[in-house]
Design an enzyme around this catalytic site. Structure first.
Site, PDB file in Angstrom:
ATOM      1  N   TRP A 171       0.879  -1.707   0.176  1.00 30.91           N
ATOM      2  CA  TRP A 171       0.161  -0.213  -0.122  1.00 30.91           C
ATOM      3  C   TRP A 171       0.796   1.360   0.439  1.00 30.91           C
ATOM      4  O   TRP A 171       1.930   1.361   0.245  1.00 30.91           O
ATOM      5  CB  TRP A 171      -0.934   0.132   0.541  1.00 30.91           C
ATOM      6  CG  TRP A 171      -0.684  -0.192   2.823  1.00 30.91           C
ATOM      7  CD1 TRP A 171       0.734  -0.316   3.127  1.00 30.91           C
ATOM      8  CD2 TRP A 171      -1.867   0.381   3.551  1.00 30.91           C
ATOM      9  NE1 TRP A 171       0.675   0.015   4.426  1.00 30.91           N
ATOM     10  CE2 TRP A 171      -0.401  -0.316   4.469  1.00 30.91           C
ATOM     11  CE3 TRP A 171      -2.957   0.617   3.598  1.00 30.91           C
ATOM     12  CZ2 TRP A 171      -1.200  -0.033   6.426  1.00 30.91           C
ATOM     13  CZ3 TRP A 171      -3.235   0.808   5.112  1.00 30.91           C
ATOM     14  CH2 TRP A 171      -2.094   0.685   6.805  1.00 30.91           C
ATOM     15  N   ASN A 172       0.514   2.820  -0.286  1.00 31.87           N
ATOM     16  CA  ASN A 172       1.085   3.808   0.103  1.00 31.87           C
ATOM     17  C   ASN A 172       0.090   4.682   0.344  1.00 31.87           C
ATOM     18  O   ASN A 172      -1.128   4.603   0.648  1.00 31.87           O
ATOM     19  CB  ASN A 172       1.237   3.832  -2.146  1.00 31.87           C
ATOM     20  CG  ASN A 172       1.703   3.185  -3.076  1.00 31.87           C
ATOM     21  OD1 ASN A 172       2.602   2.602  -2.924  1.00 31.87           O
ATOM     22  ND2 ASN A 172       1.055   2.358  -3.916  1.00 31.87           N
TER      23      ASN A 172
ATOM     24  N   HIS B 146     -13.793  26.756  -4.961  1.00 33.20           N
ATOM     25  CA  HIS B 146     -12.705  27.230  -5.776  1.00 33.20           C
ATOM     26  C   HIS B 146     -12.545  28.950  -5.635  1.00 33.20           C
ATOM     27  O   HIS B 146     -11.156  29.042  -5.930  1.00 33.20           O
ATOM     28  CB  HIS B 146     -12.756  26.044  -6.891  1.00 33.20           C
ATOM     29  CG  HIS B 146     -11.054  26.300  -6.843  1.00 33.20           C
ATOM     30  ND1 HIS B 146      -9.990  26.164  -5.955  1.00 33.20           N
ATOM     31  CD2 HIS B 146     -10.535  26.298  -9.260  1.00 33.20           C
ATOM     32  CE1 HIS B 146      -9.235  26.610  -7.519  1.00 33.20           C
ATOM     33  NE2 HIS B 146      -9.469  26.421  -8.969  1.00 33.20           N
TER      34      HIS B 146
ATOM     35  N   ASP C 285     -14.187  21.284 -10.174  1.00 32.63           N
ATOM     36  CA  ASP C 285     -13.409  22.570  -9.184  1.00 32.63           C
ATOM     37  C   ASP C 285     -15.423  22.688  -8.858  1.00 32.63           C
ATOM     38  O   ASP C 285     -16.267  22.898  -9.152  1.00 32.63           O
ATOM     39  CB  ASP C 285     -13.972  23.473 -10.352  1.00 32.63           C
ATOM     40  CG  ASP C 285     -12.340  23.852 -10.947  1.00 32.63           C
ATOM     41  OD1 ASP C 285     -11.650  22.921 -10.669  1.00 32.63           O
ATOM     42  OD2 ASP C 285     -12.411  24.286 -11.891  1.00 32.63           O
TER      43      ASP C 285
ATOM     44  N   HIS D  52     -13.164  30.307 -14.378  1.00 33.32           N
ATOM     45  CA  HIS D  52     -14.041  30.652 -12.489  1.00 33.32           C
ATOM     46  C   HIS D  52     -14.810  31.292 -12.163  1.00 33.32           C
ATOM     47  O   HIS D  52     -15.766  31.040 -11.386  1.00 33.32           O
ATOM     48  CB  HIS D  52     -12.264  30.178 -12.369  1.00 33.32           C
ATOM     49  CG  HIS D  52     -12.061  28.639 -12.348  1.00 33.32           C
ATOM     50  ND1 HIS D  52     -11.072  28.834 -13.988  1.00 33.32           N
ATOM     51  CD2 HIS D  52     -11.834  28.073 -12.076  1.00 33.32           C
ATOM     52  CE1 HIS D  52      -9.899  27.999 -14.409  1.00 33.32           C
ATOM     53  NE2 HIS D  52     -10.697  27.296 -12.634  1.00 33.32           N
TER      54      HIS D  52
ATOM     55  N   HIS E  23     -10.005  16.382 -12.618  1.00 30.36           N
ATOM     56  CA  HIS E  23     -10.872  16.488 -11.675  1.00 30.36           C
ATOM     57  C   HIS E  23     -12.008  17.748 -11.704  1.00 30.36           C
ATOM     58  O   HIS E  23     -12.173  18.147 -12.203  1.00 30.36           O
ATOM     59  CB  HIS E  23      -9.339  17.530 -10.732  1.00 30.36           C
ATOM     60  CG  HIS E  23      -9.395  19.468 -10.602  1.00 30.36           C
ATOM     61  ND1 HIS E  23      -8.070  19.260 -11.658  1.00 30.36           N
ATOM     62  CD2 HIS E  23      -9.553  19.910 -10.488  1.00 30.36           C
ATOM     63  CE1 HIS E  23      -7.691  20.955 -11.779  1.00 30.36           C
ATOM     64  NE2 HIS E  23      -9.001  21.003 -11.352  1.00 30.36           N
TER      65      HIS E  23
ATOM     66  N   HIS F 166      -6.626  19.875  -7.170  1.00 31.43           N
ATOM     67  CA  HIS F 166      -7.284  20.061  -8.602  1.00 31.43           C
ATOM     68  C   HIS F 166      -5.807  19.130  -9.544  1.00 31.43           C
ATOM     69  O   HIS F 166      -4.805  20.149 -10.181  1.00 31.43           O
ATOM     70  CB  HIS F 166      -6.661  21.089  -8.716  1.00 31.43           C
ATOM     71  CG  HIS F 166      -7.861  22.421  -7.975  1.00 31.43           C
ATOM     72  ND1 HIS F 166      -9.197  23.191  -8.548  1.00 31.43           N
ATOM     73  CD2 HIS F 166      -8.073  22.642  -6.511  1.00 31.43           C
ATOM     74  CE1 HIS F 166      -9.906  23.127  -7.605  1.00 31.43           C
ATOM     75  NE2 HIS F 166      -9.980  22.759  -6.481  1.00 31.43           N
TER      76      HIS F 166
HETATM   77 MN    MN Z   1      -9.366  23.321 -10.874  1.00 33.83          MN
END
Ligand code: MN
Length: 257
Positions: free
Chosen positions: A61-62, A79, A75, A207, A73, A69
């Site tokens: 495992w990690n 954001h 937003d 945005h 992904h 982001h």
């Molecule tokens: Mn973003």
């Protein structure tokens, strides 16, 4: 037949297919790079905890290191400063995460002009051909940029005055946010705004306008060439990060043959 049984039958027979729109997450996955003095997000990275060894003899495992982001992904409205009192990523309504999706194709335009900006007229022309934008659905903006996704330099396409990647005009961003029934806007590029968006008025219009209208963004999408212009269903699976401004997400589309 009950709807879900019909869906499973259709998936089994291949008449409904599931398309993965997600960029694989690895250290080389391109991320946004802001100029100084702005803070930057993390490259994705695995930190090994054990791999069938003294640290854990039977298991591998990690830990993961990532920005909200990083890679494909979502937003969230909070954001952006215009949406600061809006929803965080853990509050995404299920009706936003599973929703109708339409695709506008501007591959030829973006190939000719890397700074191509989507205009209101382009979306209106699309609607004249394909019908109204879907109520509570997603508009995905196909530019062909995903074909550069395995080469971070080509993906950023930067020169002395910054990155040159397609985006949305300020007027169109305002119109999509305020005058259309979509709940989200998705792109193939590293962010929903153009590479040259810092110098638009307002800066980062996509945005600013969308988050300010409590709408959502999706980035670094792939395989949009496999989607029909209309009629698909988008399934977006972000991590429910409480208070988060976004999250890496697995994004799938259901399409009907
Ligand atoms: Mn973003």
């Amino acid at each position: 037949m009950p709807v879900l049984s019909a869906l499973l039958d259709a998936a089994r027979s291949g008449s409904v297919q599931v398309v993965d729109l997600t960029t694989p997450l690895q250290e080389s996955t391109p991320i946004l790079e802001l100029p100084a003095p702005f803070a930057n997000t993390s490259q994705f990275r695995l930190e090994e905890l054990s791999r069938y060894d003294d640290r854990g003899p039977a298991w591998y495992w990690n830990d993961i290191h990532t920005g909200e982001h990083t890679g494909t992904h979502l937003d969230a409205p909070n954001h952006w400063v215009t949406g600061r009192d809006g929803l965080d990523v853990s509050q995404a309504p299920m009706s936003t995460l599973v929703a109708p999706v339409v695709v506008i194709d501007k591959v030829a335009e973006a190939e000719k002009d890397h700074d191509f900006l989507l205009q209101i007229e382009h979306v209106q022309a699309w609607s004249a051909e394909h019908g109204a934008l879907p109520e509570g659905g997603w508009l995905l903006y196909r530019t062909g940029w995903a074909s550069r996704g395995d080469d971070p330099n080509a993906f950023a396409n930067a020169d002395h005055d910054g990155s040159h990647t397609p985006g949305v005009s300020p007027d169109c961003a305002h119109w999509l946010a305020r005058d259309t029934p979509i709940i989200g806007f998705g792109v193939e590029t590293v962010g929903t705004d153009a590479g040259q968006a810092p110098s638009l008025e307002p800066a980062f219009p996509c945005h600013s306008e969308l988050m300010g209208a409590n709408k959502w963004g999706l980035t670094s999408l792939r395989n949009l060439d496999q989607l029909p212009s209309t009629g698909a269903v988008l399934v977006v699976c972000p991590l429910p990060i409480v208070g988060g401004s976004g999250s890496p997400a697995r994004v799938l589309a259901l399409i009907e043959e």
